[in-house]
Design a protein around this motif. Structure first.
Motif, short mmCIF file in Angstrom:
data_model
loop_
_atom_site.label_atom_id
_atom_site.label_comp_id
_atom_site.label_asym_id
_atom_site.label_seq_id
_atom_site.Cartn_x
_atom_site.Cartn_y
_atom_site.Cartn_z
N LEU A 75 0.84 -1.19 0.00
CA LEU A 75 0.00 0.00 0.00
C LEU A 75 0.88 1.24 0.00
CD1 LEU A 75 -2.89 1.08 0.15
CD2 LEU A 75 -2.69 1.05 2.64
N ILE A 76 0.76 2.04 -1.03
CA ILE A 76 1.57 3.25 -1.15
C ILE A 76 0.90 4.36 -0.35
CG2 ILE A 76 2.53 4.97 -2.73
CD1 ILE A 76 2.45 2.80 -4.91
N MET A 77 1.54 4.77 0.74
CA MET A 77 0.94 5.75 1.64
C MET A 77 1.26 7.17 1.16
SD MET A 77 -0.86 4.15 3.82
CE MET A 77 -1.17 5.45 5.04
N THR A 78 0.40 7.68 0.30
CA THR A 78 0.51 9.06 -0.15
C THR A 78 0.17 9.99 1.01
OG1 THR A 78 -1.80 9.15 -0.83
CG2 THR A 78 -0.20 8.35 -2.46
N PRO A 79 0.53 11.27 0.93
CA PRO A 79 0.14 12.20 2.00
C PRO A 79 -1.37 12.20 2.27
CG PRO A 79 1.78 13.22 0.59
CD PRO A 79 1.41 11.92 -0.06
N GLU A 80 -2.14 12.03 1.21
CA GLU A 80 -3.59 12.01 1.38
C GLU A 80 -4.04 10.78 2.17
OE1 GLU A 80 -2.47 14.58 -1.91
OE2 GLU A 80 -2.03 12.46 -1.49
N LEU A 81 -3.42 9.63 1.87
CA LEU A 81 -3.77 8.42 2.61
C LEU A 81 -3.31 8.47 4.05
CD1 LEU A 81 -3.30 5.34 0.23
CD2 LEU A 81 -5.41 6.34 1.10
N VAL A 82 -2.15 9.08 4.29
CA VAL A 82 -1.66 9.23 5.66
C VAL A 82 -2.66 10.03 6.48
CG1 VAL A 82 0.12 10.28 7.10
CG2 VAL A 82 0.78 8.99 5.07
N GLU A 83 -3.16 11.12 5.94
CA GLU A 83 -4.12 11.94 6.64
C GLU A 83 -5.45 11.20 6.81
OE1 GLU A 83 -3.74 14.85 8.21
OE2 GLU A 83 -1.62 14.47 7.79
N ALA A 84 -5.86 10.46 5.77
CA ALA A 84 -7.11 9.71 5.86
C ALA A 84 -7.03 8.65 6.95
CB ALA A 84 -7.42 9.06 4.51
N LEU A 89 -8.37 6.51 12.39
CA LEU A 89 -7.95 5.97 13.68
C LEU A 89 -8.43 6.84 14.85
CD1 LEU A 89 -4.31 4.74 12.96
CD2 LEU A 89 -6.45 3.47 12.83
N ALA A 90 -8.69 8.11 14.56
CA ALA A 90 -9.15 9.03 15.61
C ALA A 90 -10.67 9.06 15.74
CB ALA A 90 -8.64 10.44 15.33
N THR A 91 -11.37 8.23 14.99
CA THR A 91 -12.83 8.19 15.06
C THR A 91 -13.29 7.82 16.47
OG1 THR A 91 -12.97 7.49 12.74
CG2 THR A 91 -14.91 7.10 14.13
N PRO A 92 -14.16 8.62 17.08
CA PRO A 92 -14.62 8.28 18.43
C PRO A 92 -15.59 7.11 18.40
CG PRO A 92 -15.78 10.20 17.61
CD PRO A 92 -14.73 9.89 16.59
N PRO A 93 -15.65 6.34 19.47
CA PRO A 93 -16.59 5.22 19.51
C PRO A 93 -18.02 5.72 19.59
CG PRO A 93 -15.59 5.52 21.66
CD PRO A 93 -14.88 6.47 20.73
N PRO A 94 -18.98 4.94 19.14
CA PRO A 94 -20.38 5.34 19.29
C PRO A 94 -20.74 5.39 20.76
CG PRO A 94 -20.23 3.04 18.62
CD PRO A 94 -18.85 3.60 18.52
N PRO A 95 -21.62 6.29 21.14
CA PRO A 95 -21.99 6.37 22.56
C PRO A 95 -22.70 5.11 23.02
CG PRO A 95 -23.44 7.74 21.21
CD PRO A 95 -22.34 7.27 20.32
N ILE A 159 -10.30 0.87 7.51
CA ILE A 159 -11.38 1.26 6.61
C ILE A 159 -11.78 2.69 6.91
CG2 ILE A 159 -12.24 -1.13 6.60
CD1 ILE A 159 -14.80 -0.02 7.99
N ASP A 160 -12.39 3.33 5.90
CA ASP A 160 -12.94 4.67 6.11
C ASP A 160 -14.03 4.62 7.18
OD1 ASP A 160 -11.40 5.74 4.03
OD2 ASP A 160 -12.96 5.32 2.53
N PRO A 161 -14.24 5.71 7.89
CA PRO A 161 -15.39 5.77 8.81
C PRO A 161 -16.69 5.52 8.04
CG PRO A 161 -13.90 7.59 9.23
CD PRO A 161 -13.42 6.94 7.96
N VAL A 162 -17.59 4.78 8.65
CA VAL A 162 -18.85 4.40 8.01
C VAL A 162 -20.01 5.06 8.75
CG1 VAL A 162 -20.39 2.47 7.43
CG2 VAL A 162 -17.90 2.20 7.24
N ASP A 163 -20.86 5.74 8.00
CA ASP A 163 -22.07 6.33 8.58
C ASP A 163 -23.20 5.31 8.52
OD1 ASP A 163 -20.88 8.83 9.08
OD2 ASP A 163 -21.22 9.45 7.01
N VAL A 164 -23.95 5.20 9.60
CA VAL A 164 -25.07 4.26 9.68
C VAL A 164 -26.35 5.04 9.94
CG1 VAL A 164 -26.10 2.36 10.98
CG2 VAL A 164 -23.63 2.35 10.49
N ARG A 165 -27.37 4.77 9.13
CA ARG A 165 -28.70 5.38 9.34
C ARG A 165 -29.69 4.25 9.59
NH1 ARG A 165 -33.29 6.53 6.31
NH2 ARG A 165 -32.35 5.63 4.42
N PHE A 166 -30.30 4.27 10.76
CA PHE A 166 -31.24 3.22 11.13
C PHE A 166 -32.61 3.49 10.50
CE2 PHE A 166 -28.15 3.00 14.62
CZ PHE A 166 -27.75 1.68 14.45
#
Length: 231
Positions: A75-84, A89-95, A159-166
């Motif tokens: 996996l080639i870690m471009t600056p964009e991928l590094v930031e992504a 990884l900083a995504t907060p857990p669901p309450p 993986i990218d953060p995933v939005d869930v709509r119930f």
């Protein structure tokens, strides 16, 4: 008149899920666990949802509608991928819902929704502590997602953060001896990155999950689950 499946039907569906598709993709006829063998023609038993909202077990050939996959030696870690990756990884857990400690249908439903959110959260961040608390068992339904997450993140993936709509959530009243919660939800499109260079893109999708829950030691926990694309 709607016909309810027997309890055995759902038990079979749950068992097949644990054996065949307990990873990120869940159990559907368009995705395989972690995208492995995408494009193959092997028939696999999956659980699908009838128009009436009741799951049934069918055998469906794999190969159509699989996630888009690209690969390179690493996996080639471009600056964009590094930031992504940093953002992921900083995504907060669901309450954690307060109702998780309430021994009622509302408590079980709130817990089931929480599980859905945690399922994608662990693949995004690699953090599995909250998931282990709500799904503490050693069966494949609890242990395989954790192992899958650890393997992917240990190799440099995420993986990218995933939005869930119930859309809907209710207790199945056709299983009087067990607490089965069915949740219908829509999840956003996302991309999964692997350290070996494989990149998988998943489209937006509407899915349903049937979970067996048990109230133990003052809170609800997940025993097993079945997750599939809505058809």
């Amino acid at each position: 008149m709607k016909t309810s499946p027997t309890k055995r039907h759902l038990q079979v569906a749950l068992a097949l899920t644990l054996l065949a598709c307990s990873g990120l993709a869940g159990c559907s006829d368009s995705q395989e666990q972690s995208g492995s063998n995408a494009g193959g023609k092997t028939a696999v038993a999956t659980a699908t949802q009838k128009a009436s909202g009741t799951p049934t077990v069918t055998a469906t050939p794999k190969g159509s509608g699989a996630p888009t996959v690209t690969a390179s030696p690493t996996l080639i870690m471009t600056p964009e991928l590094v930031e992504a990756k940093k953002r992921a990884l900083a995504t907060p857990p669901p309450p954690k819902p307060e109702l998780i400690t309430v021994n009622s249908d509302d408590g079980a439903i709130a817990t089931a929704k929480y599980w859905v959110q945690l399922h994608y959260y662990i693949y995004t961040t690699g953090k599995t502590e909250e998931y282990k608390e709500i799904c503490p068992g050693t069966n494949k339904g609890c242990s395989m997602p954790i192992q899958d997450v650890h393997n992917n993140h240990a190799g440099g993936g995420w993986i990218d953060p995933v939005d869930v709509r119930f859309i809907d959530a209710f207790r199945r009243n056709d299983f009087t001896d067990s607490v089965i919660i069915q949740v219908v939800y829509e999840r956003s499109a996302f991309t999964q990155y692997h350290g070996d260079g494989k990149v998988q893109s998943y489209v937006q999708e509407q899915r349903w999950t049937a979970l067996e829950l048990s109230y133990k030691n003052g809170q609800w926990i997940v025993i097993r689950y079945n997750d599939a694309e809505v058809k």
